[in-house]
Scaffold this active site. Structure first.
Site, PDB file in Angstrom:
ATOM      1  N   ASP A 251      19.862  34.854  18.701  1.00 54.78           N
ATOM      2  CA  ASP A 251      18.429  34.987  18.482  1.00 54.78           C
ATOM      3  C   ASP A 251      18.076  34.169  17.246  1.00 54.78           C
ATOM      4  OD1 ASP A 251      15.833  35.616  18.038  1.00 54.78           O
ATOM      5  OD2 ASP A 251      16.105  37.798  17.991  1.00 54.78           O
TER       6      ASP A 251
ATOM      7  N   LYS B 224       8.562  31.350  16.131  1.00 54.64           N
ATOM      8  CA  LYS B 224       8.146  31.035  14.753  1.00 54.64           C
ATOM      9  C   LYS B 224       7.977  29.531  14.500  1.00 54.64           C
ATOM     10  CE  LYS B 224       9.181  35.559  13.094  1.00 54.64           C
ATOM     11  NZ  LYS B 224      10.243  36.498  13.376  1.00 54.64           N
TER      12      LYS B 224
ATOM     13  N   TYR C 237      16.818  42.490  14.217  1.00 54.05           N
ATOM     14  CA  TYR C 237      15.577  42.744  14.945  1.00 54.05           C
ATOM     15  C   TYR C 237      15.386  41.645  15.972  1.00 54.05           C
ATOM     16  CZ  TYR C 237      10.514  43.225  15.772  1.00 54.05           C
ATOM     17  OH  TYR C 237       9.271  43.374  16.333  1.00 54.05           O
TER      18      TYR C 237
HETATM   19  C1  LIG Z   1      10.200  37.605  14.557  1.00 51.07           C
HETATM   20  C2  LIG Z   1      11.415  37.793  15.345  1.00 51.07           C
HETATM   21  C3  LIG Z   1      11.389  38.162  16.697  1.00 51.07           C
HETATM   22  C4  LIG Z   1      10.094  38.549  17.390  1.00 51.07           C
HETATM   23  O1  LIG Z   1       9.191  37.501  17.477  1.00 51.07           O
HETATM   24  P1  LIG Z   1       7.627  37.851  17.744  1.00 51.07           P
HETATM   25  O2  LIG Z   1       6.993  36.503  17.912  1.00 51.07           O
HETATM   26  O3  LIG Z   1       7.165  38.600  16.546  1.00 51.07           O
HETATM   27  O4  LIG Z   1       7.576  38.678  18.976  1.00 51.07           O
HETATM   28  C5  LIG Z   1      12.567  38.210  17.404  1.00 51.07           C
HETATM   29  N1  LIG Z   1      13.733  37.923  16.811  1.00 51.07           N
HETATM   30  C6  LIG Z   1      13.819  37.563  15.515  1.00 51.07           C
HETATM   31  C7  LIG Z   1      15.143  37.238  14.919  1.00 51.07           C
HETATM   32  C8  LIG Z   1      12.671  37.502  14.735  1.00 51.07           C
HETATM   33  O5  LIG Z   1      12.766  37.201  13.443  1.00 51.07           O
END
Ligand SMILES: *Cc1c(COP(=O)(O)O)cnc(C)c1O
Length: 431
Positions: free
Chosen positions: A239, A267, A144
């Site tokens: 990511d 995060k 994701y």
């Molecule tokens: C949470 C997450 C996102 C999206 O971040 P948001 O701040 O919720 O938009 C993208 N990539 C990864 C791997 C994530 O865990």
């Protein structure tokens, strides 16, 4: 355990907020029942609207690696509050943040701050396309990357829980530019590059996958991505919105020794405030406006409050031994869970990278592929989830989410969790 106030608030929220939640992962679709409302956090504990207390393994979905209301974060925020909320112009703290991240993650020469992880991945992909002049994006099943249009194909997490791997409202023309390959399958990557190599702008991957539960990269997988991208002049994007500053100070790229061209963060880097970031090779980052022709902007980008919280966070996690302690506590927790599952004869296995973990109701010895995750016993997870909740342990309400341990989790919290797990595995075994 009484949930009257939560139930009441949820009933009201359904009138005013779609599904009663501001992010679908907060709903209890995957486990049944209604989501709880919370009014406070205290170290490793969450306090719900009815004053019940839970050991928290969601950690606001990753950011709260120091637990709730850590004194350093609160102090940094209070200090900034007294100076103002936003200036719409540059600050010295932004510079400190960028410099710190560049020092901690050597693959990042330059960094740009944004407001969410989604914004970070969306911008990184635009940048990779602008830099290469190519259109195709390669992603992996179960990964994701936020709710970016072209990436909502076989995405993990909320999309999996809802049983809607794709979303309405995403033009087919967008996803036609996205190739989805199986995670941990270097041959599929080689085949895809053999066919489309000259058109692939970038490969985006979670180097530790945390949105299909928690799945670790097998030896050779990330290396194969690096090798193919270098060979074909494609941009490799890690990511690390979840894994960055979570699995190690240098992110998953430092654990596995593979260097991406671009890295996305979020995060933990915001200390609990809304932040994202992307950065990487200088020659690529030079393509962004105002220097380059790839446009990217944000009204509240580099928010002084978020940067203050993030800088305090980076100082705390940068202390000697922080990640060793976190990993050790997480290992203790998982060993205890496995012991109790075994005592009740429940097939159960776990994955771990630093302070991030996955639990699987599965007969498999290790879970490393997306189909193995999908084959886990979801009924067992639902029973386990609810018994844990009733006994004061808050897990993500979905079998497709990673769990998080914070530095505020201690012996007391782990014992509390294992006592609850004993009851939960007993309930699973009975069915
Ligand atoms: C949470 C997450 C996102 C999206 O971040 P948001 O701040 O919720 O938009 C993208 N990539 C990864 C791997 C994530 O865990």
């Amino acid at each position: 355990m009484q949930h009257d106030r939560s139930q009441h608030l949820h009933g009201q929220a359904l009138n005013y907020i779609p599904g009663g939640v501001n992010s679908p992962v907060r709903a209890f679709k995957g486990v049944g029942g209604n989501p709880l409302f919370f009014k406070g956090g205290d170290g490793a504990w969450l306090i719900d609207a009815d004053d019940n207390r839970y050991v928290d393994y969601v950690g606001a979905w990753g950011p709260l690696i120091l637990g709730h209301r850590h004194e350093r974060i609160i102090a940094a925020l209070e200090q900034q509050l007294s100076r103002g909320l936003a200036y719409g112009a540059s600050t010295e703290a932004e510079l400190a943040m960028a410099r710190t991240v560049c020092q901690l993650i050597p693959a990042i020469d330059q960094l740009r701050l944004v407001t969410s992880g989604t914004e970070a991945t969306m911008s990184a992909i635009r940048l990779a396309r602008g830099f290469t002049g190519r259109d195709l994006v390669v992603k992996f099943e179960g990964c994701y990357h936020g709710h970016v249009d072209g990436l909502l194909v076989k995405a993990g997490s909320g999309a999996l829980t809802l049983g809607e791997p794709d979303s309405l409202g995403v033009p087919q023309a967008y996803t036609a530019l996205t190739h989805v390959l199986p995670y941990n399958d270097p041959q599929a990557v080689a085949d895809c590059f053999a066919q489309h190599g000259a058109d692939i702008a970038c490969v985006i991957v979670e180097p530790v996958a945390g949105n299909m539960n928690c799945v670790l990269p097998e030896p050779g997988f990330l290396e194969a991505l690096r090798e193919r991208c270098s060979h074909h002049g494609s941009v490799l994007i890690f990511d690390e919105v979840m894994s960055g500053f979570r699995v190690a100070l240098g992110g998953a790229q430092s654990v596995y020794g593979v260097t991406p061209d671009l890295t996305t963060l979020g995060k933990v880097i915001g200390g609990g405030l809304p932040v994202g970031a992307f950065g990487g090779r200088r020659d690529i980052m030079n393509c962004i406006a105002p220097q380059g022709a790839v446009y990217q902007a944000g009204t509240l980008s580099g928010s002084p409050l978020a940067v203050a919280a993030g800088l305090a966070m980076l100082e705390e996690v940068g202390k000697a031994g922080f990640y060793d302690d976190l990993a050790q506590k997480t290992s203790q927790l998982l060993a205890g869970l496995k012991e109790r599952a075994q005592a009740h004869g429940v097939p159960f296995t776990t994955n771990q990278c630093g302070g991030m973990f996955g639990c699987f109701f599965s007969e498999e010895e290790t879970v490393s592929r997306f189909p193995q995750v999908m084959a886990c016993d979801s009924g067992a997870f639902k029973r386990y989830f609810h018994v844990m909740l009733d006994n004061g342990v808050y897990l993500a309400p979905s079998a497709f989410e990673a769990g998080f341990v914070s530095s505020a989790h201690g012996v007391t919290e782990i014992q509390h969790t294992l006592d609850a797990a004993d009851k939960a595995f007993a309930a699973v075994a009975k069915n």
